[in-house]
Design a protein around this motif. Structure first.
Motif: not given
Length: 313
Positions: A33-40, A207-211
Motif C-alpha cells: 500500500a505504501l509503495l503504491a501511494g495508497e492507503h490500508a 517517493l523515489g520507490a513510488q515512482s
C-alpha cells in the motif's frame, strides 16, 4: 538511506517484522500500500496487533507520524485543523491538525460517526484538505493506515462505501499461533519493542520507490486478466455494485507495488491473485440473498469468482 525500490521494500519488511511477529503477509500488504501511494485498512478484533503494525510502519520511515484515536465525540476539525482568530495580530491563522503527517494512524476509525470519518475523504483522495475555501497540501509521501473492529461490536459505525473505496486494501491480522505468541511474551517483557524501532528509509526514498513502481511492467494478457476479474464483480448475481474504475486502477497499481515487494520489476498472475481478495472484496456491495452478508461471505464469493476466471499462461 537507500534509493532502490527493491532494497527499500526489503528493509521496510525486515524492520517491521522485528516487532510484528509471524505475520509476513500482513507486513507485505502494508508495504504494498505504501509503495503504491495508497492507503490500508486493518480490520480485526481488538488486541491482535493492528495498531502495532501501523506504528511499526510509521517508525520505519524517517518522516512525520501522527495518531488519531477515533471516538464518538471526535470532530472533523480535530482531524484537519481549524482557523482561529489572533486578537493580538488582528488576523486569522490556520492551525494544522494531525492529518498533516507522512503516516497517519487512524485508530478504530469506525468508532466515530460518518460525518467525522468523511473528514479523511478529501485527504485520502486528493492529498489535501480545504478549510474555509483554502486548500492546504499534505506532506508527501502520505499514507493513512486505519484500524477498525468488526461492525458487530457495540459502538461502531459502518464506513461509507465512498471512503472504503479510498483504501487500496483491507486485510486482517488474525491470532498468532502458540509459538509466535510465546515470542511475543518475551519481546514485550521489558516494554514495547516498537518504541525502539529505528527508521530505515527516508521520505525521499519512499517517493523515489513510488515512482519506480509506476514503471513495473504489466503484460497485456495480465491487464485483460485483471479486467476480467473486475468485470466479473459487476456481472455477479450476488453483487448489487461491482468494482469501480477507480478500484480497478488501484488494483493495477497495487499489483505493480506487490511485484516490487517480491523483488520483481514485472507483474505475474500471482500478484493479481494475491491482491484480488484484499483489494476487491470491500469494493463490492452484496445484493439478493447476500444483501447484508458478512465480510467472510463476501470474500468467499470473491474466492469462487477468482477460481472461475481463467489465468493467462
Amino acid at each position: 538511506m537507500p534509493q532502490d525500490a527493491f532494497e527499500i521494500s526489503r528493509l521496510l519488511r525486515q524492520n517491521i517484522e522485528r516487532v510484528v511477529l509471524g505475520k509476513p503477509d500482513v507486513v507485505q500488504m502494508l508495504v504494498t500500500a505504501l509503495l503504491a501511494g495508497e492507503h490500508a485498512l486493518l480490520e480485526d478484533v481488538p488486541g491482535v496487533g493492528k495498531t502495532l503494525a501501523a506504528k511499526a510502519l510509521a517508525h520505519s520511515i524517517n518522516g512525520s507520524f501522527s495518531r488519531l484515536q477515533f471516538t464518538p465525540d471526535l470532530l472533523p476539525s480535530d482531524i484537519t485543523g481549524s482557523v482561529i482568530y489572533r486578537s493580538d495580530q488582528h488576523e486569522f491563522e490556520f492551525t494544522r491538525g494531525p492529518i498533516f503527517a507522512n503516516v497517519v494512524l487512524a485508530d478504530e476509525i469506525n468508532r466515530a460517526p460518518p460525518r467525522t470519518q468523511s473528514a479523511l475523504l478529501e485527504a485520502m483522495s486528493e492529498g489535501s484538505v480545504s478549510i474555509d475555501g483554502v486548500t492546504h497540501e499534505l506532506p508527501k509521501p502520505f499514507i493513512v493506515v486505519a484500524t477498525q473492529n468488526p461492525f458487530e461490536f457495540e459502538g461502531t459505525y459502518l464506513l461509507p462505501e465512498s471512503q472504503l473505496d479510498r483504501f487500496l486494501l483491507r486485510t486482517s491480522i488474525g491470532y498468532p499461533d502458540r509459538v509466535i505468541e510465546r515470542q511475543v511474551f518475551k519481546s514485550h517483557r521489558m516494554g514495547e519493542p516498537v518504541d525502539t524501532l529505528q527508521p530505515v528509509v527516508s521520505t525521499d526514498g519512499i517517493l523515489g520507490a513510488q515512482s519506480e513502481v509506476r514503471n513495473v511492467k504489466v503484460d497485456d494478457s495480465l491487464v485483460e486478466y485483471l479486467l476480467d476479474l473486475v468485470e466479473a464483480t459487476r456481472d455477479h448475481d450476488g453483487f448489487q455494485v461491482g468494482v469501480s474504475t477507480r478500484g480497478a486502477l488501484s488494483f493495477y497499481r497495487g499489483c505493480q507495488a506487490h511485484a516490487i515487494t517480491d523483488g520483481r520489476d514485472f507483474v505475474t498472475p500471482d500478484d493479481i491473485k494475491a491482491l484480488a481478495i484484499p483489494v476487491l472484496s470491500h469494493r463490492v456491495l452484496p445484493d439478493g440473498i447476500f444483501q447484508g452478508a458478512s465480510r467472510d461471505t463476501v470474500e468467499s464469493q470473491m474466492t469462487e469468482l477468482l477460481q472461475q476466471i481463467p489465468v493467462p499462461v
